[in-house]
Design an enzyme around this catalytic site. Structure first.
Site, mmCIF file in Angstrom:
data_model
loop_
_atom_site.group_PDB
_atom_site.id
_atom_site.type_symbol
_atom_site.label_atom_id
_atom_site.label_comp_id
_atom_site.label_asym_id
_atom_site.label_seq_id
_atom_site.Cartn_x
_atom_site.Cartn_y
_atom_site.Cartn_z
ATOM 1 N N HIS A 28 0.785 -1.420 -0.182
ATOM 2 C CA HIS A 28 -0.139 -0.428 0.485
ATOM 3 C C HIS A 28 1.190 1.254 -0.090
ATOM 4 C CE1 HIS A 28 -3.609 2.112 1.110
ATOM 5 N NE2 HIS A 28 -2.922 3.560 1.809
ATOM 6 N N GLU A 29 1.909 1.274 0.767
ATOM 7 C CA GLU A 29 2.247 2.458 1.255
ATOM 8 C C GLU A 29 3.486 2.506 -0.248
ATOM 9 O OE1 GLU A 29 1.566 4.601 3.240
ATOM 10 O OE2 GLU A 29 0.165 3.520 4.331
ATOM 11 N N HIS A 32 2.110 4.546 -2.689
ATOM 12 C CA HIS A 32 2.270 6.157 -3.105
ATOM 13 C C HIS A 32 2.970 6.688 -3.352
ATOM 14 C CE1 HIS A 32 -1.587 5.789 -0.801
ATOM 15 N NE2 HIS A 32 -1.550 5.620 0.482
#
Length: 443
Positions: A28-29, A32
């Site tokens: 997820h990170e 980003h």
């Protein structure tokens, strides 16, 4: 509910849970981070875990990669962010136009929106890849249905052989594998049925068992059957003293129990011995493919075909299509579940908290590597979906702010942002307390 019985089980469960969570958070990170980098936004910190830093290193782009002590989340802190949640702007005086462009606040709207959306999107991409990989490893059944192995049964003489091609049952042509389960539903429930097969190039008629006998194919984590001595491949020959020879008979008997304990007579193909097992069904709300839910009493035993079909690897297109389909089904079921819980149509106990998720992760890891990575894919979809909720502090809330800016031509004021973030934090805190309460109070 049943809690972890000993330290060994607790340690295994925690390791499985934090391993799954760390993988999902890292993906997820990274979504980003990488989309932010591609968009020209500089990341100062990439952290897996929260709290005191255990290990860190600085890369050549000026990003500090670190592992923190508490594996309960992670974050990317972009240049110009006031904090790890990317809320507010730090005091960075004297930046020229080029340096300001590398901050989150100074980047154009499209870059900020793409960076925010990338986290949930990468969760979905992880899930699609894992579902596709699992299907590729397991393979898809051959068409026509061809016997690779046969399940021993105590009540029917075995006539099928490895390599047999099943052409018809009860005189009805066997459809392709995708429609086979529906085809079996239309067959009469009896111990044996007439099969037309092809063996060594010649067609013949034989007698063989009902295609879906009451065999233990798998056991659902946190179900009535979880934690018992039932093993994969064992055959349930009686329910409350009544003989059964089709999985539908077992399902109907349990469904009609009203939640009262049922006694199963279990036959082991390894020893030929029988024993009794008493289980109390759990009431479960099951998502339906066409939408909505069906409430049933279940033991958590999944059936299996009487034969093991020959399998082959699917094409990449088929595997990826399957992955997309699974992610879509999870999202659709989640939306339907939220609606039905809010409407009071199904139990709020369907919402699990961290304890329930941890127990499920431990059970999935105990069931084997494929089961565990499948669980990671399901949880990754859930995390991506949750993060898209239009709640301030979540990615979905940030996207709402960006949409507001696109329409109004300016972002919300700092005062409004701080208020909305406080509201979002309160909502998430309330949801977490409710979910943890379910972990303790729900059966």
């Amino acid at each position: 509910m049943g809690f972890i019985p000993d330290f060994g089980s607790l340690a295994f469960t925690l390791v499985a849970f934090f391993a799954a969570l760390s993988i999902i958070v890292a993906i997820h990170e990274y979504g980003h981070y990488i989309v932010g980098r591609w968009s020209g936004i500089q990341a100062d910190v990439f952290s897996i875990g929260m709290g005191p830093v255990l290990f860190s290193r600085m890369d050549r782009r000026g990003t500090r990669w670190q592992i923190a002590a508490f594996p309960v989340g992670g974050y990317v802190k972009f240049r110009g962010d006031a904090n790890a949640a990317s809320v507010g702007q730090a005091d960075t005086p004297g930046l020229d136009a080029e340096a300001s462009r590398s901050t989150m606040a100074g980047a154009p709207l499209w870059a900020r929106a793409a960076t925010v959306a990338a986290g949930p999107i990468f969760n979905f991409l992880l899930s699609i890849a894992v579902f596709a990989l699992v299907l590729t490893i397991r393979g898809v059944a051959s068409d026509p249905l061809t016997v690779a192995d046969v399940q021993p049964l105590p009540y029917a003489e075995q006539e099928l052989q490895v390599g047999d091609r099943i052409k018809a049952i009860m005189g009805e042509p066997v459809p392709d594998v995708a429609q086979f389960a529906g085809f079996v539903e239309g067959l009469p429930v009896q111990p044996t049925l007439p099969y037309r097969i092809e063996r060594n190039g010649a067609e013949m008629q034989i007698e063989a068992p009902y295609p879906y006998p009451p065999v233990v194919g798998s056991i659902t984590p946190q179900s009535a059957a979880a934690g018992t001595d039932l093993e994969r491949g064992e055959v349930l020959i009686e329910v409350n003293g009544k003989e059964v020879f089709a999985f539908t008979q077992l399902r109907d008997a349990v469904g009609d129990s009203g939640g009262e304990p049922v006694t199963l007579t279990v036959w082991s193909p390894d020893t030929g011995d029988t024993r009794s097992v008493e289980l109390t069904p759990k009431r479960m709300d099951l998502p339906l493919p066409e939408g909505g839910f069906e409430t049933r009493w279940l033991l958590g035993i999944t059936g299996a075909l009487y034969i093991t079909p020959e399998r082959s690897a699917p094409s990449p297109v088929t595997a990826l299509g399957y992955g997309v389909e699974q992610v879509g089904f999870i999202i659709q079921s989640s939306l339907s579940g939220i609606y039905h819980i809010a409407a009071g149509a199904i139990s709020s106990c369907n919402l699990q908290g961290p304890i329930g998720i941890a127990q499920t992760s431990g059970a999935a890891a105990s069931a084997g590597a494929l089961s565990f990575v499948w669980f990671i894919a399901v949880l990754s979809t859930a995390v991506g979906f949750l993060n898209l909720f239009p709640i301030p502090i979540l990615d979905g809330g940030h996207l709402v702010f960006h949409a507001y800016e696109a329409v109004r031509g300016k972002p919300p004021s700092d005062q409004a942002l701080n208020l909305l973030m406080a509201v979002g934090l309160a909502l998430l805190g309330t949801l977490m307390v409710f979910a943890i309460g379910n972990d303790f109070l729900c059966p």
